[in-house]
Design a protein around this motif. Structure first.
Motif, PDB file in Angstrom:
ATOM      1  N   ALA A  74       0.817  -1.215   0.000  1.00 55.95           N
ATOM      2  CA  ALA A  74       0.000   0.000   0.000  1.00 55.95           C
ATOM      3  C   ALA A  74       0.853   1.269   0.000  1.00 55.95           C
ATOM      4  O   ALA A  74       0.334   2.352  -0.236  1.00 55.95           O
ATOM      5  CB  ALA A  74      -0.946  -0.003   1.198  1.00 55.95           C
ATOM      6  N   ARG A  75       2.135   1.133   0.279  1.00 61.13           N
ATOM      7  CA  ARG A  75       3.012   2.300   0.159  1.00 61.13           C
ATOM      8  C   ARG A  75       3.681   2.352  -1.210  1.00 61.13           C
ATOM      9  O   ARG A  75       4.390   3.287  -1.544  1.00 61.13           O
ATOM     10  CB  ARG A  75       4.065   2.283   1.267  1.00 61.13           C
ATOM     11  CG  ARG A  75       3.484   2.662   2.627  1.00 61.13           C
ATOM     12  CD  ARG A  75       4.562   2.922   3.650  1.00 61.13           C
ATOM     13  NE  ARG A  75       5.347   1.718   3.888  1.00 61.13           N
ATOM     14  CZ  ARG A  75       5.196   0.950   4.969  1.00 61.13           C
ATOM     15  NH1 ARG A  75       4.340   1.273   5.890  1.00 61.13           N
ATOM     16  NH2 ARG A  75       5.939  -0.123   5.125  1.00 61.13           N
ATOM     17  N   MET A  76       3.450   1.280  -1.999  1.00 58.89           N
ATOM     18  CA  MET A  76       4.041   1.192  -3.329  1.00 58.89           C
ATOM     19  C   MET A  76       3.021   1.637  -4.376  1.00 58.89           C
ATOM     20  O   MET A  76       3.332   2.343  -5.316  1.00 58.89           O
ATOM     21  CB  MET A  76       4.394  -0.279  -3.579  1.00 58.89           C
ATOM     22  CG  MET A  76       5.665  -0.512  -4.303  1.00 58.89           C
ATOM     23  SD  MET A  76       6.375  -2.140  -3.894  1.00 58.89           S
ATOM     24  CE  MET A  76       5.044  -3.311  -3.908  1.00 58.89           C
ATOM     25  N   VAL A  77       1.772   1.191  -4.188  1.00 61.31           N
ATOM     26  CA  VAL A  77       0.766   1.442  -5.210  1.00 61.31           C
ATOM     27  C   VAL A  77      -0.577   1.781  -4.554  1.00 61.31           C
ATOM     28  O   VAL A  77      -1.007   1.138  -3.617  1.00 61.31           O
ATOM     29  CB  VAL A  77       0.633   0.222  -6.163  1.00 61.31           C
ATOM     30  CG1 VAL A  77       0.475  -1.066  -5.410  1.00 61.31           C
ATOM     31  CG2 VAL A  77      -0.495   0.399  -7.147  1.00 61.31           C
ATOM     32  N   GLY A  98      -4.029  -1.220   2.363  1.00 67.94           N
ATOM     33  CA  GLY A  98      -3.125  -2.060   3.125  1.00 67.94           C
ATOM     34  C   GLY A  98      -3.761  -2.712   4.338  1.00 67.94           C
ATOM     35  O   GLY A  98      -3.072  -3.248   5.199  1.00 67.94           O
ATOM     36  N   LEU A  99      -5.105  -2.659   4.418  1.00 64.07           N
ATOM     37  CA  LEU A  99      -5.785  -3.314   5.532  1.00 64.07           C
ATOM     38  C   LEU A  99      -5.853  -4.818   5.267  1.00 64.07           C
ATOM     39  O   LEU A  99      -6.161  -5.229   4.147  1.00 64.07           O
ATOM     40  CB  LEU A  99      -7.202  -2.759   5.677  1.00 64.07           C
ATOM     41  CG  LEU A  99      -7.990  -3.262   6.876  1.00 64.07           C
ATOM     42  CD1 LEU A  99      -7.537  -2.549   8.143  1.00 64.07           C
ATOM     43  CD2 LEU A  99      -9.489  -3.051   6.688  1.00 64.07           C
ATOM     44  N   GLY A 100      -5.559  -5.623   6.287  1.00 59.37           N
ATOM     45  CA  GLY A 100      -5.776  -7.063   6.163  1.00 59.37           C
ATOM     46  C   GLY A 100      -7.282  -7.286   6.214  1.00 59.37           C
ATOM     47  O   GLY A 100      -7.850  -7.442   7.285  1.00 59.37           O
ATOM     48  N   TRP A 114      -3.309   5.991   6.007  1.00 56.64           N
ATOM     49  CA  TRP A 114      -3.332   4.805   6.877  1.00 56.64           C
ATOM     50  C   TRP A 114      -2.129   3.884   6.698  1.00 56.64           C
ATOM     51  O   TRP A 114      -1.498   3.465   7.682  1.00 56.64           O
ATOM     52  CB  TRP A 114      -4.654   4.071   6.672  1.00 56.64           C
ATOM     53  CG  TRP A 114      -4.679   2.703   7.236  1.00 56.64           C
ATOM     54  CD1 TRP A 114      -4.513   1.533   6.562  1.00 56.64           C
ATOM     55  CD2 TRP A 114      -4.870   2.339   8.604  1.00 56.64           C
ATOM     56  NE1 TRP A 114      -4.592   0.471   7.420  1.00 56.64           N
ATOM     57  CE2 TRP A 114      -4.801   0.938   8.674  1.00 56.64           C
ATOM     58  CE3 TRP A 114      -5.075   3.060   9.771  1.00 56.64           C
ATOM     59  CZ2 TRP A 114      -4.952   0.251   9.868  1.00 56.64           C
ATOM     60  CZ3 TRP A 114      -5.216   2.371  10.957  1.00 56.64           C
ATOM     61  CH2 TRP A 114      -5.154   0.980  10.992  1.00 56.64           C
ATOM     62  N   PRO A 115      -1.736   3.540   5.441  1.00 56.70           N
ATOM     63  CA  PRO A 115      -0.596   2.619   5.310  1.00 56.70           C
ATOM     64  C   PRO A 115       0.697   3.192   5.885  1.00 56.70           C
ATOM     65  O   PRO A 115       1.616   2.445   6.185  1.00 56.70           O
ATOM     66  CB  PRO A 115      -0.453   2.398   3.803  1.00 56.70           C
ATOM     67  CG  PRO A 115      -1.511   3.177   3.135  1.00 56.70           C
ATOM     68  CD  PRO A 115      -2.335   3.890   4.151  1.00 56.70           C
ATOM     69  N   HIS A 116       0.761   4.509   6.045  1.00 53.08           N
ATOM     70  CA  HIS A 116       1.982   5.109   6.590  1.00 53.08           C
ATOM     71  C   HIS A 116       1.970   5.156   8.107  1.00 53.08           C
ATOM     72  O   HIS A 116       2.994   4.978   8.746  1.00 53.08           O
ATOM     73  CB  HIS A 116       2.173   6.526   6.033  1.00 53.08           C
ATOM     74  CG  HIS A 116       2.341   6.542   4.550  1.00 53.08           C
ATOM     75  ND1 HIS A 116       3.549   6.388   3.927  1.00 53.08           N
ATOM     76  CD2 HIS A 116       1.420   6.653   3.553  1.00 53.08           C
ATOM     77  CE1 HIS A 116       3.388   6.422   2.614  1.00 53.08           C
ATOM     78  NE2 HIS A 116       2.099   6.575   2.358  1.00 53.08           N
TER      79      HIS A 116
END
Lengths: 251, 310
Positions: free
Chosen positions: A74-77, B207-209, A101-103
Motif C-alpha cells: 500500500a506504500r508502493m501502489v 493495506g488493511l488485512g 493509513w498505510p503510513h
C-alpha cells in the motif's frame, strides 16, 4: 516499472485475461482503453496487486505485490476502484486522511497532516474539507476519493475509470491534474479510460485491449491509428492532428 | 463541549430514575440493600446491553457496507437461540460461560450464512439486504420455534426472544461487563472498522488485512449478541437506531463516534426499561417491546430520509 509476464485470469469458463505480458513505464500517464469486457479493469486490479492472476506474475518496481506485506504494497501502489462508495458518513478531510493509513497505521503524525493538506489543496477540496461526502456531487465525491489515493503518497497511482460521473470540465481538470503529478512529481499513473479522446489528450502511453489481450501498447501517437482503433473497437474512427496530439473522431 | 454536558446530565437523571423507580419503594428500611442487589444491577445491565447492541450494529453495518442492517436483521440472535436450544437439550447443566460460547459460535455461523447470502445481492438497492436478512432470520427463528415446540422449550425461547430486565439481580448479570471490555477493544480498531466500510477493494488498497479485520469484527458482533441474549434476551433495532442517529448528528469517523454510539444505545435501552416500569405500574412492560416500537418508528423514518445509497 510495473511488469507482467504471461498473466492470465479465469473465472469459471470465461477467460478474462489471456497471456498478458507488458511493461508500464514509470513517470508517465498510461491510459488503458478497450471495449466493454476487454479486461481493462481486471488487468488494473492485477497490476495493483489486489486480484491474484490465475497464472503469470506481476512485478512492481521489481517486487511481487502478492507476496509483499499489505502495508508495504500500500506504500508502493494506490488504487481507486470504479465508482467508490463508503457506508460511513465521513467528512472529506477524514476520507482523504485515510489515504495516510498505510503510513501511520492509526497513529498520524505531523507529516500525515501535511500530506492531507497537500492533497486537499491539489484537488481544490479545501472549501469542501468539512463537508460529509454523501452531500457532495458526483464530481466532487470523485475528486475526494482521488485525493485520498494521492495522499497515499505512492510512486504508483492506478485509477479505474475515474472520469465516470464527471462533466467535461471536471474530467479535464482531473486529467490535467494527473498529468501534472506525472510531470512534476514523477508519479507513475495508469488509468482506465472510456473516453478515447481523454486518452489521446492526456495519456503518454496507451494500452489498447480486446478480449483479454493487449492489442497494442506504446506511445499514444503510435497506438491511436484508425487501423488499431478499428481492430480494438470494431467501429471506424478517423484521427485528426490537433495541438500536437491526435483527436479521435468516430465516423 | 456543550452537548456532552447535556447528554451527561440526561444520563445521570436517567440513572437516578432507574435506581428509584420500581414496584418496591427505596424509602423503606431496606432501600440501600434493594438498590445494591436489584436496582443497580438492573440499571447497569440495561446500559451495557444497549451499548453492546449499538456497537454490534455499527460493526456489522461496516462489514456489509449497508447502514440499514443490524444483528436482528442478519439472523444473528436467531442463530444464537438455536445454539442455546441445542445446549439446553444436550447439556442443560453447562455453565453460563459455556452456553455463551456456544451461543456466540452459532451467532458467528449464522452471520457467515448471512454474508454468503449478502454476496449474491446487488449493493445498488440498500433496502434489499435488510429484507433478505429479515427473511433469513425468520427462517432460523421458525426452526428454533419448531425445535422448541417439539421439545417443550417454548418458555425458554419466549424469554430469549423478548429482552427485559425484571429478573436482573446481583450475581445474574455480571457477564454483561464483558461488553465494556469488548467496547474498549473495538475502540482500538475503530479506524480499521471504518476502512472496512470503504469496501473490500478500497480497504485492501489501503493495506488493511481485509479478511482478518472482517473476521475480528464478526467475532466481536457474535460475542456481543450472545452475551446480551443469554443474560437479558434479544432487543430489536438498537443496533440500527443508535449508529444511524449518531452518524446523522456527528458524522461517522468511528474513532470519534464509537462512544456516542455506545451511549446512544445505552440510553435508548435504559429509557425503554424505565418507561416499561412506569406505564402499567406496579407491573412491567418488557423493555424490548418498547425498544421495538420506538426502533421501528425510527427505522421507518430512516428509510424515508435515507439517501438511496445507504
Amino acid at each position: 516499472m510495473i511488469e507482467t509476464s504471461h498473466l492470465s485470469f479465469t473465472i469459471g469458463d470465461s477467460q478474462i485475461l489471456r497471456d498478458v505480458s507488458l511493461s508500464i513505464l514509470p513517470g508517465v500517464v498510461t491510459g488503458l482503453i478497450g471495449p466493454n469486457g476487454a479486461g481493462k479493469s481486471t488487468l488494473l486490479h492485477c497490476l495493483a496487486g489486489l486480484t491474484e492472476p490465475s497464472s503469470g506474475h506481476v512485478r512492481i518496481d521489481g517486487q511481487d505485490p502478492f507476496t509483499a506485506r499489505d502495508d508495504d504494497r500500500a506504500r508502493m501502489v494506490a488504487f481507486l476502484q470504479q465508482s467508490p462508495t463508503t457506508v460511513s458518513r465521513l467528512r472529506v478531510e477524514e476520507l482523504v486522511a485515510f489515504g495516510r493509513w498505510p503510513h501511520h497505521r492509526g497513529r498520524p503524525g505531523p507529516e500525515d497532516a501535511e500530506q492531507v493538506a497537500k492533497a486537499l489543496d491539489a484537488f481544490d477540496l479545501e472549501e469542501l474539507a468539512g463537508r460529509p461526502i454523501e452531500t457532495l456531487s458526483g464530481g466532487q465525491k470523485q475528486r475526494a476519493f482521488v485525493a485520498m489515493t494521492y495522499a497515499q503518497d505512492t510512486p504508483w497511482i492506478l485509477l479505474d475509470e475515474p472520469l465516470n460521473a464527471l462533466d467535461p470540465r471536471h474530467a479535464r481538470n482531473l486529467m490535467a491534474r494527473l498529468a501534472t503529478l506525472a510531470n512534476e512529481e514523477g508519479r507513475s499513473i495508469a488509468v482506465v479510460l472510456h473516453d478515447i479522446n481523454a486518452a489521446a489528450r492526456w495519456a503518454d502511453q496507451i494500452v489498447a485491449m480486446k478480449d483479454g489481450q493487449v492489442l497494442a501498447h506504446g506511445a499514444s501517437r503510435d497506438v491511436l491509428t484508425s487501423d488499431t482503433l478499428y481492430a480494438c473497437f470494431d467501429t471506424p474512427f478517423d484521427t485528426v492532428p490537433h495541438a500536437g496530439r491526435k483527436l479521435v473522431v468516430a465516423t | 463541549m456543550r452537548p456532552w454536558v447535556g447528554i451527561g446530565l440526561v444520563l445521570i437523571v436517567m440513572i437516578l430514575a432507574s435506581l428509584a423507580v420500581g414496584a418496591a419503594s427505596i424509602s423503606d428500611g431496606d432501600g440501600g440493600w434493594l438498590i445494591w442487589v436489584s436496582r443497580f444491577p438492573r440499571t447497569a445491565a440495561a446500559l451495557l446491553a444497549g451499548a453492546g447492541l449499538a456497537l454490534a450494529g455499527v460493526v456489522i453495518q461496516n462489514v456489509v457496507q449497508n447502514r440499514l442492517v443490524e444483528p436482528t436483521l442478519t439472523g444473528t440472535p436467531e442463530a444464537a437461540m438455536l445454539g442455546l436450544l441445542g445446549v439446553t437439550l444436550i447439556a442443560p447443566g453447562l455453565a453460563v460461560a459455556g452456553k455463551m460460547l456456544i451461543a456466540a459460535g452459532c451467532a458467528l455461523l449464522g452471520m457467515v450464512g448471512f454474508l454468503a447470502l449478502a454476496r449474491r445481492i446487488s449493493p445498488r438497492d440498500p433496502m434489499l439486504l435488510p429484507i433478505v436478512g429479515l427473511i433469513y432470520g425468520g427462517i432460523l427463528g421458525a426452526i428454533a420455534t419448531y425445535v422448541a415446540w417439539q421439545t417443550d422449550l417454548m418458555q425458554f425461547l419466549g424469554i430469549w426472544q423478548l429482552g427485559e430486565f425484571s429478573a436482573v439481580m446481583q450475581g445474574r448479570y455480571e457477564w454483561l461487563w464483558a461488553v465494556a471490555a469488548l467496547a474498549f477493544g473495538l475502540y482500538l480498531i475503530a479506524d480499521r472498522i471504518t476502512i472496512l466500510g470503504l469496501g473490500e477493494t478500497q480497504a485492501r488498497s489501503l493495506g488493511l488485512g481485509y479478511e482478518q479485520t472482517r473476521a475480528i469484527g464478526l467475532v466481536i458482533v457474535s460475542v456481543l449478541t450472545a452475551i446480551v441474549l443469554v443474560t437479558v434476551g434479544a432487543f430489536p433495532f438498537v443496533g440500527l437506531v443508535a449508529p444511524n442517529l449518531a452518524s446523522r448528528w456527528q458524522g461517522d469517523n468511528l474513532r470519534a463516534n464509537l462512544p456516542i454510539i455506545a451511549l446512544g444505545g445505552a440510553m435508548l435501552v435504559l429509557g425503554a426499561d424505565i418507561i416499561g416500569r412506569l406505564i402499567v405500574y406496579p407491573y412491567e412492560i418488557p423493555a424490548a417491546t418498547l425498544v421495538a416500537i420506538l426502533g421501528a418508528g425510527v427505522f421507518l423514518w430512516l428509510l424515508h430520509a435515507a439517501p438511496r445509497r445507504a
